[in-house]
Every structure is written in C-alpha cells, then in structure tokens.
Design a protein around this motif. Sequence first.
Motif, short mmCIF file in Angstrom:
data_model
loop_
_atom_site.label_atom_id
_atom_site.label_comp_id
_atom_site.label_asym_id
_atom_site.label_seq_id
_atom_site.Cartn_x
_atom_site.Cartn_y
_atom_site.Cartn_z
N PHE A 21 0.86 -1.22 0.08
CA PHE A 21 0.18 0.06 0.12
C PHE A 21 0.79 1.29 0.07
O PHE A 21 0.63 2.20 -0.84
CB PHE A 21 -1.07 -0.15 1.35
CG PHE A 21 -1.90 1.06 1.13
CD1 PHE A 21 -2.97 0.93 0.48
CD2 PHE A 21 -1.96 2.25 1.99
CE1 PHE A 21 -4.10 2.00 0.38
CE2 PHE A 21 -2.64 3.15 1.94
CZ PHE A 21 -3.63 3.05 1.04
N LEU B 202 0.98 4.05 -2.76
CA LEU B 202 0.59 5.37 -2.62
C LEU B 202 2.00 6.55 -3.38
O LEU B 202 1.59 7.32 -3.95
CB LEU B 202 0.63 5.81 -1.06
CG LEU B 202 -0.31 5.56 -0.35
CD1 LEU B 202 -0.17 5.85 1.15
CD2 LEU B 202 -1.57 6.45 -0.93
N TYR B 203 3.19 6.07 -3.07
CA TYR B 203 4.36 6.73 -3.62
C TYR B 203 4.25 6.75 -5.02
O TYR B 203 4.32 7.75 -5.68
CB TYR B 203 5.57 5.89 -3.15
CG TYR B 203 6.62 6.31 -3.71
CD1 TYR B 203 7.51 7.52 -3.01
CD2 TYR B 203 7.19 5.71 -4.76
CE1 TYR B 203 8.60 7.60 -3.59
CE2 TYR B 203 8.49 6.16 -5.44
CZ TYR B 203 9.28 7.26 -4.72
OH TYR B 203 10.29 7.61 -5.27
N PHE C 275 1.60 9.22 -5.94
CA PHE C 275 2.10 10.55 -6.04
C PHE C 275 2.95 10.91 -7.17
O PHE C 275 3.33 11.98 -7.38
CB PHE C 275 2.60 10.88 -4.70
CG PHE C 275 1.52 11.28 -3.85
CD1 PHE C 275 0.87 12.44 -3.68
CD2 PHE C 275 1.13 10.26 -2.66
CE1 PHE C 275 -0.02 12.70 -2.68
CE2 PHE C 275 0.23 10.54 -1.92
CZ PHE C 275 -0.39 11.74 -1.67
N LEU D 63 0.72 12.18 -10.46
CA LEU D 63 -0.77 12.49 -9.88
C LEU D 63 -1.53 12.54 -11.13
O LEU D 63 -1.11 13.53 -12.15
CB LEU D 63 -0.37 13.83 -9.32
CG LEU D 63 -0.07 13.64 -7.59
CD1 LEU D 63 0.03 15.12 -6.98
CD2 LEU D 63 -1.15 12.74 -7.17
N VAL E 267 -6.24 7.71 -4.13
CA VAL E 267 -5.57 7.85 -2.95
C VAL E 267 -6.42 8.38 -1.80
O VAL E 267 -6.60 7.97 -0.40
CB VAL E 267 -4.46 8.92 -2.93
CG1 VAL E 267 -3.84 9.46 -2.15
CG2 VAL E 267 -3.29 8.33 -3.86
N LEU F 203 -7.39 6.37 1.71
CA LEU F 203 -7.00 6.88 3.10
C LEU F 203 -8.19 6.94 3.93
O LEU F 203 -8.11 6.52 5.19
CB LEU F 203 -6.11 8.29 2.96
CG LEU F 203 -4.75 7.97 2.21
CD1 LEU F 203 -4.09 9.44 1.87
CD2 LEU F 203 -3.81 7.11 2.93
#
Lengths: 338, 743
Positions: free
Chosen positions: B403, B407-408, B411, B414, B422, B426
């Motif tokens: 996970f 996320l990395y 980002f 984007l 994302v 979250l």
Amino acid sequence: MAVHTTLPYRFFLSIALLSITAVSEPTDLTTELVSLRSSSESGVIRLNDVSKFITSVATPRPYSLIIFFNSIDLNSNPLQNFRREFGFVSASFIANNNNRSDVTNKLFFCEIDSSDSESFHRFGIQSLPQICLVDPSMENLRHHERGMMEEADVDGTAESVAEFVESRTKLTVGPIHRPPLLSKTQIGVIASLIAISAPFLIKKFLKGETFLHDSRFWQYGAVLVYFFSVSGTMHNIINSIPMYLRDPEDSNRLVFFYEEPEIQLGAEALSVGLLYTGVGLLLAYVTDALVRVRNVNEQRVAMVLVMVVSFLAVKRVVYLNNWKTGYQIQMYWPSSWQ
Amino acid sequence: MGGKQDPTTANGSPKSEPTATKNTTPDLLNSFFSFKSLKLKTKQQELLLRVSILGLVYVLAFIARLFSVLRYESMIHEFDPYFNYRTTLFLTEKGFHEFWNWFDSESWYPLGRIIGGTLYPGLMVTAALIYWALRFLRFFVHIREVCVLTAPFFASNTTVVAYFFGKEIWDTGAGLVAAALIAICPGYISRSVAGSYDNEAVAIFALLLTFYLFVKAVKTGSLSWALGSAFGYFYMVSAWGGYVFIINLVPLYVLVMLITGRYSMRLYVAYNCMYILGMLLAMQIRFVGFQHVQSGEHMGAMGVFLLMQVFYFLDWVKYKLNDTKLFQTFLKITVTSAILVGGIALGVGTASGYISPWTGRFYSLLDPTYAKDHIPIIASVSEHQPTAWSSFMFDYHILLFLFPAGLYFCFKRLSDATIFIVMYGLTSLYFAGVMVRLILVATPAVCLISAIAVSATVKNLTSLLRTKQKVPQTGSTKGVGSSKSSSKVTLDQSQPFQKNGAIALLVGVFYLLSRYAIHCTWVTSEAYSSPSIVLAARGAHGNRIIFDDYREAYYWLRQNTPTDAKVMSWWDYGYQITAMGNRTVIVDNNTWNNTHIATVGRAMSSYEDEAYDIMRSLDVNYVLVVFGGVTGYSSDDINKFLWMVRIGGGVYPVIKEPDYLVNGEFRVDKGASPKMLNCLMYKLCYYRFGELVTEYGKPAGYDRARGVEIGNKDIKLEHLEEAYTTSNWIVRIYRVKPPTNRV
C-alpha cells in the motif's frame, strides 16, 4: 458501631490520644490543614499521616475530611481523570466560599495514595476509585460504610462528588469551575494571528502557492494516515489504552506487547505500524528511485541494505502476529526454513 | 500485459516504462501461436491474454467463495441474511407491490415493522430479478440457491469493475493485478462467501462501480459517464446504508481538487450531473427519503455543489471582465457573501430542526469515542469494535506492505484519477481503523493501490531487464499525467548488477504474490466460511463434529408451538426465529427501538417474578436462550449478558451493572453476585445444569465455556417451564406458564 464504643475501646483510644497528640490541639490541627491546603494547587491535601488528623483526634473533630483514594502506580487514565475532577471540586469549594473561613475550614479535601498501604488497610479499601467522607463523629475507619460514596455514584465526574459532599455535610460546594480549554489570552492571540494572516493566506491561495498545492505535503499526509490506520491507533484512542503496562509480577519490567488478538498496547501498535510503513516505502524506493542512481556500488549497498531490513521487518511482523493471534499465518517462506 | 506494440515515435527522448521494449514478447508469443491459420496480431494476442486472465479471475473469485457450500451445505449464514432471505422469499411469492407495502406483524411485537419503509431493497430486488431471469430461461432453481450464490456472483462482477478501474487510474497491467488481488482478498471474502446473503454483498460492487464511473466522468467530462455514475449511486443507495460514504467522499474529493487548483469543466460536469441525478434517484428509496436535503450527513455534498456553482460563476465573470482589479473586488464580495449566506442557511436549518443533526453511527466515525460512551447498542456489536493491527494483517496480508509503495507511485504520477484513489484509500483505511467491519469498504481501495505498486514495480523491473538488449526506445503513453513522470525514469546503459538485482526482486515479488494467494485461500477456508448457524468443532480424534442445534430449535418452534406464539429472546436471534421458526418475536436484529430492546434486557436481568410481569405485559409465550456451557461455545447469552444489563440499564435505571459484578468482575461461579445468580437469564441457562457432568474429572455443573463450576446448582422455576432443550444444550426454550387462577 456500638460494639466498638465499649469501655476498653474507649480506654485504648484515650491512651492513644494522650500519647500521640498530647501536643496538638484540634484548632492547631485546623490551622495546619489550612496551611497544607494553601500549599497545594487545587487545595487537595496529600494526607500522609492519617492518625494525626483522624484517629488520634477526639471526636467530634472540628472538621470533616473527604478522602480520595488514588494510585499513581496503577497508571490508569480514568482514575487520574477522576482525580483531576476531584481537584476541581476542591478548588470550586474554596473559590465559592472564599470569604467564609467558617465554611471552608469545616471541610478539607485530601487524597491518599496506594503507596501508603497502611492507610489503605485502615480504611479497608479493596477497589478504586473510592471516596470516603470522614465526618467529625466517625471513630472507626473500618466501619466507614456510611461515609463511603456509593459505587453507583462514583461515575468520575466532579458533579457527583459535589452532590455527595452537599448531601452529607450540609455545606454548599456551588458551581464547579473547570479551567477553560484555552485561556482568554490564548484565544485572543490565536484569533488575532488568524485575522492578521488571513489576507496573506487568501492571496497566496488565489495565486496557488500554498502548501496545499504542493504534492509533497499530501504525500507525507497520506503516509501518515496510512501509518495511523494500520497501526490500529484508533483502537487505542477509543479504548484509551496505555502505551505500555507494568508487569504485575515485577513492577520494574515493562510489558510492551500483549498476547491477545483483540487487544494491543500503544507501543506495540506504533512499532508494528512503523514496520509496515517502512517496508512499503522501501519497496517503492527500490523500484522507483534506486534504479536511477548511477553509481553501481551505491546501488549495490542500498539494495542489500533494503533487502535485509525488509526481510527482518517482515519476519518480525509475522512472528508477532503468530505469537499474538495463535494463528499460524502463512509464512513468507516455507515453514521448514524456520 | 506484455505484447502491446505501440507505434514508436522518433522524437528521441529517452523512454519509457510501459512500452520500452515490446518487441521481445511478441516474438515469444509468435512462436507460441505458430499455427499459420491462427496467427494473431500482437494486439489481438494481448487482448486474448487479457480476456483469458480476466475470465480466469472471474471464475476464481466465484469458486473461492464456495468453501462453505462444499463443507456444510447450501444455506444462509449468520443473522441478518435470514431477514434478507425472508423478505426475498416474500418478494418472489407476492410480487413487488405487496413487498413494498408489507407491514410485518411477526417482529417487534406488539409494535410491528413497516418492512418496505425500513429496508434497503436493492439486494432483494437483485436476487429476485436473477431468480425470475433464471426461471424465464427455464432453470428451475429454488430461491434459496439464488440467495446463497448472489454474493459470490457479485464478487466476480466486482473483479471486472476493479479491472476497469485499475486500467483507468494506471494501466491494464494494474487493472489485471487489481482484479486478481480483490478476487481473493480476505477483507472482501469475509463478507461475500456463498451464503452470506447480506447488503454488503452487492454494495461493494455498487460502490466500486459508482467510483469507477465517476472517475471516468471526471476524466472525460462526458455526461453519459456521469449519468452512469448517478445510476450506480442509485443502486448503491438502494442496497446499503454505506452510501453515505460515497456522498461524503465524492464532495471531499471535489473540494480537494478545488483547493489544489485542479478545477476543470470536466469536474464540473461530472459532479453536478452525478449529484443532482443521484440525489433525485436516491429519494425514490423510501428508507432514504428526503435525507439528501435534510440530514446533516448529506449537507457537505450540497455545500460543495453550491461551491462549484460559485467557482463556475467566478470563472465566467473573469472571462467577461477583463479588468483584474475589478475582478478582485468582485471576488471578495462574492466569496464573503457566499460563505455568509451558506453559514446562515445552515444555522437556521439546524436551529429550526429542518436539517437533522448527524446520526450516532456517523458521529461515532468522526469522534470514535462517542459510541462507546453514548450508544451501547452500537458499541455492543462485535463488528463495530475498533481494529487492532493483527486484524489488518489477517485481512490484507502483503497488501499492507504494498500500500505505501502504491501511494508513492500514485504521487509520482498525479492525475485526477490517482488523487481520487488515494483519497478513497486513505479515508476508508481510517474508517477501517475505527470499525472492524469497515475493512470491507477499504478493501477495494487497498487492492487497487497495491495493484499499482505491483504493476509499477514489475514494469520497472522488466523494463530494466529489457533495456539490456535494446537501446532505450520510445513509445507513446496513455494517461493524463503519465508522460511527465515516465520521462523521469531514465534508464541508461544498465549495469550487469542491475539485471541480477532486478531478477532477484522480480522473483521476490512473485513469491510474495504466491504466498498471498495461499494465505487468502487458507483464511477463507479456515476463518470465513463458517455459517455460524451450524457450528463445527474438532473432536478428540481430530474428526469434525457438527452442532446443528440452532436449526433443531427453530424447527421445533415451527412444528410444536401455536402459530401465534410470541417468542422472547435477545435481539441477535430475532431474524432467525422469524425466518426459520416462523414465529413472532419481540425484538430482532433491526435495532430500531432501543426502549423495546431495553425492556427485554431488563426482563432477562430481573428476578423471575419481576420478569414474569414484563413478559406477561408483552404477551410472551416462549423464551429462548442460547447457552454454550455444555459445548464450550463462547458467544452465548451468558457472555452477552453484561450488554443486556447495560442496554437495559440505559433505559431503566433500576438495572445497575455493579449489581451483577463482584469487584468489577463478571462471574458465574460461587463468588458471583446474588443478583446474578438469581436473575432470569442465569436461571434459564443453568436450569438442570447442576446435575450434568460435562467433562471428565470435573464436578457436576462445570461450565465449559467459562471454565468454572456454576454457583447456583439448585434452580427452581416458578413461572416458566422447560419446553425444549436441543441435543447439545445450545438452545433452550421455556414456556411461560399462564397465571394461576385466583380463587
């Protein structure tokens, strides 16, 4: 009660009175209590000498004592919250009856800590929280039922204590004063800061230059939320679980991990959350950033490091999980390698 | 995944991860499909691969959920599904009109329950439609089979949606991985095995579909996708109360987009269409009614909707006014007045009671300590407990490690779509931390984000392997933000080490994934496939022992009691009694009336004669208790008893929890409190138990669930008599005697 007011008992008591408190007159004791009270912040006296103020004073005493039985070692949040509430009652009582020493000197708020096991024994305290009103005529502390606050009423609020006091002593506590969350000056400063910075912020916002437009801010925030969630921090907040426990058998040893699937301690949650987050971010780092590093040696070292760290972290999590839940979760490597 | 051959462009920029070297695989595949007549073009090969993988995943998702059917039989699980089954049966027998107007007098006696107005009909209507469709095609199945298999069927459909969603936010590879991950993720399987015929079964499908269509709408700015998403939302509203999550997440997403300066016409079209149409459609569900314009939970969506209009208006004015200074003043005035008007409207609405404040359940998500202090009926349910880290580990396994990596990557690249996923991930993960059952909502997001991590990792590594052979190549990439980030991944002459390292990592990744598959299968078969109405235990010789006491008791009720008999039990068993026993109950799992439940709790925790008065006033004929002392079944009524006391005491202060505790401890042995030893629940559970030897070497009356010898072995009943006790004593039924004649 009647049994203990028999003659031998009285005789013993008077001997005790004579021997111990020959010097202290009740009025002296009151002044001493007043001075003790003024030296404490909320007016709660730490009662170290039970015999001096209670058992060795001839009844009727000129004052009542309301005693909160506390235990710092227990490290229990609800208990300490209740203790704070008790402090509010004490402070409010003094503040509301400020100019009437005849009232304030009738009742003193005290606390006894469990480290003073002798006093606990004298009162026969078995469980906490417990509040006891020692009225002027009470002689035998063992038979204090009528002074005890009823268990159902001990709900941890200042109001319940005040009600108890008012119903038993005919003294009025008055409204409870709780310190506001933020003091007036603090609120003023914050408000003025917001007022001053608002135009700048709005200007920046319209230009699109705030931290909100920086993806890095969101990135860190995202990882933080992830960390916060998977470590089960909400679990700890809701159940107000402490960071660690003291081992009941050995008070110097601290317990950080709890062997029960539904319960976890604060430190445990944080460390596991860190392991999760660490491995995840390392994975991203290796596959996305490390491949762009030009120096082969650097890559090599970093890679080996990452692998070792991840391996250890995963192994640790799996081990903890198996230990905690009793489930043999599927290994990341065949079980014969263990 | 591999064989797509994009037209290479010769602009010379060093490129790129998705299409870096597509030439090697086609060769391989070509040799594989070497039949001359069957020669496929690279694109067709890729399509074939993709479709067959997806097909396999579809089947896998279905069969992984059949453990319970194979191990036990085709039956409905747990508690709530029995109500759903009963209503579906009613719907197929009597038709939709009757169903919609159904007043059920068999539950909540004497109050009754208006079924049509107090349920989410999506699940029942779906099952009934499938049933009718099958009958139309001349497949004569029983409605129960349809109900049992609805959840696996929809889980399969979810994998398809997950594929398209993954494709939308990243690429086809991520889509396929997401489909595979979600097909077997324990977090989702826990609520969608065959037989768990509950709202969530179709709701997760609807949730993901709505999100997918919305993201698609934002990406394209097309009205038709937005319309689709509105209908998806309608289906979600009709299926599950969790729709509140959508109606808050989508506006939140829009708000973040506005704040981060990503406002666009596409967003405007997508949100407005979805919100307005979705809201109008949702109002057609009677249980939801006008909440969209009245309840505080939905006000955020409306606020964002108005904000959108302000943004659009400002844009328009800016376009019309060429003078910047003039525009600035105008801006100030509009923003201030908009905020003022909004604030006043909200204040007036709340003060006048037109806008209802947040419900307890919703509030407890934002301030998680709220439920514990104020709503025992929510706090008492085990699936509403906050989540400990081991549950996450159990339900997500390696997805937890993937996970953050995902996320990395999100980002790094984007776009409107990745921002959405994302945010979905979250927020839902936070809610999953607050309540165990919400792990379910977070699962699709976790799978998708992890799929991005897997896909991106594998792609980066394989491209590393391939660049060895080919000098960097260029290719066109799809997606909004991809060209920017992919150009960063400059892979110059790779060193030999890189290749080895990449191979090692690849092997590692595949190894982890295979372990994930094993873990999921194991969890499904061990933990999530138990129907909980039939209990299984291991005997002394490792053989499986089945306790079928629940059904035994319910069929006894059905066969041996008058049809108008009223049965009192704790609310957990209400749905099952009405569905299987076909008898009227006082309270059931639809916990809409706290006072009524508290009355039952009070009766259970009072002395027999006091309880008798309460039972007489409720016309109770039979009392049913669940008792695990003989079998060691731990979720029985004695272990739930403190909640009965708490809920009862919440309404009737005569019931006080400390009366049932000794030094804060709950006991049933000799040291138990006198009130405990003589309350109705204790008597009914332990009646005649004192004569029974349950375990060798232990005294008579040894309670195996709590591991103690009971404190009151000589129980006499005055106003009740034992009517039936099942073979393993798990369910005990007592008849309430009529009052004695007064002479």
